[in-house]
Scaffold this motif. Structure first.
Motif, PDB file in Angstrom:
ATOM      1  N   LEU A   8      -5.891  27.545 -29.984  1.00 52.18           N
ATOM      2  CA  LEU A   8      -7.160  27.079 -29.419  1.00 52.18           C
ATOM      3  C   LEU A   8      -8.172  26.786 -30.529  1.00 52.18           C
ATOM      4  O   LEU A   8      -8.895  25.793 -30.485  1.00 52.18           O
ATOM      5  N   ARG A   9      -8.226  27.662 -31.505  1.00 57.38           N
ATOM      6  CA  ARG A   9      -9.195  27.480 -32.598  1.00 57.38           C
ATOM      7  C   ARG A   9      -8.928  26.169 -33.340  1.00 57.38           C
ATOM      8  O   ARG A   9      -9.848  25.445 -33.697  1.00 57.38           O
ATOM      9  N   ARG A  10      -7.636  25.889 -33.584  1.00 55.97           N
ATOM     10  CA  ARG A  10      -7.282  24.649 -34.285  1.00 55.97           C
ATOM     11  C   ARG A  10      -7.658  23.434 -33.450  1.00 55.97           C
ATOM     12  O   ARG A  10      -8.074  22.409 -33.965  1.00 55.97           O
ATOM     13  N   ALA A  11      -7.510  23.544 -32.124  1.00 55.98           N
ATOM     14  CA  ALA A  11      -7.635  22.363 -31.263  1.00 55.98           C
ATOM     15  C   ALA A  11      -9.074  22.083 -30.839  1.00 55.98           C
ATOM     16  O   ALA A  11      -9.376  20.972 -30.407  1.00 55.98           O
ATOM     17  N   CYS A  12      -9.954  23.076 -30.914  1.00 58.99           N
ATOM     18  CA  CYS A  12     -11.278  22.923 -30.302  1.00 58.99           C
ATOM     19  C   CYS A  12     -12.400  22.905 -31.337  1.00 58.99           C
ATOM     20  O   CYS A  12     -12.328  23.589 -32.350  1.00 58.99           O
ATOM     21  N   LYS A  13     -13.437  22.124 -31.008  1.00 59.30           N
ATOM     22  CA  LYS A  13     -14.583  22.047 -31.937  1.00 59.30           C
ATOM     23  C   LYS A  13     -15.444  23.309 -31.841  1.00 59.30           C
ATOM     24  O   LYS A  13     -15.898  23.831 -32.843  1.00 59.30           O
TER      25      LYS A  13
END
Ligand code: SF4
Length: 180
Positions: free
Chosen positions: A74-79
């Motif tokens: 999630l951290r990688r995918a979200c701003k």
């Protein structure tokens, strides 16, 4: 062509889904939300992996290896990543187990505890391994915003979400801030 919709992912790690229930407590405002946003990976959709998102809302602390994996994805995918509820913010009630040895907890639950009929600690490799301690999510990834409460109210979640969607820095009014 209209404005692209804001993409929002949500997940529950070591949570009880109560924060998601509170999210649904925005009631008819859900209809306003779907006009401007769409859900990516979430317990409310059938999407298995997060794609590029604007906002991730994370309920629950981190108690096992799968939680770590999902949180990092999630951290990688979200701003912007939002830590929602006491469990995500400080481990919450599940972190009470941090006072005890993990082996003792497993023994009590699966070997010697009341009602155990087939004493054995589950060891299937499909099962995620428990971490020694339950951690707040900011100990694993960078968090951009915190929404306290167990759970935060629907109004509180809505206030933060609409600020983020409209590009404002969220400011939680005193009356919407609580920790219980
Ligand atoms: S903060 Fe409270 S409501 Fe939210 S997941 Fe944890 S126990 Fe459940």
């Amino acid at each position: 062509m209209g404005k692209p919709k804001i993409r929002i992912a949500t997940t529950s790690l070591a949570g009880c889904f109560g924060c998601h229930m509170s999210f649904l407590d925005i009631d008819e405002r859900l209809l306003d939300l779907v006009e401007i946003a769409e859900l990516d990976r979430s317990p409310l959709t059938d999407i298995k992996h997060c794609t590029d998102c604007d906002i991730a809302i994370v309920e629950g602390g981190v108690c096992n290896s799968e939680n770590v994996h999902v949180l990092r994805e999630l951290r990688r995918a979200c701003k912007k990543l939002v830590s929602i509820g006491a469990c995500a913010i400080n481990g919450g009630i599940p972190a009470l187990r941090n006072r005890y040895d993990l082996g003792d907890c497993l023994e009590e639950a699966f070997i010697t505890g009341i009602g155990v009929t087939d004493p054995q600690v589950p060891g299937d490799p499909e099962l995620p391994l428990l971490l020694d301690k339950v951690h707040p999510i900011h100990e694993v990834v960078k968090v951009d915003y915190f929404i306290p409460g167990c759970p935060p109210s629907g109004d509180t979640i809505w206030a933060v979400l609409t600020d983020l969607i409209e590009g404002r820095e969220p400011v939680l009014p005193y009356e919407l801030t609580h920790y219980d």
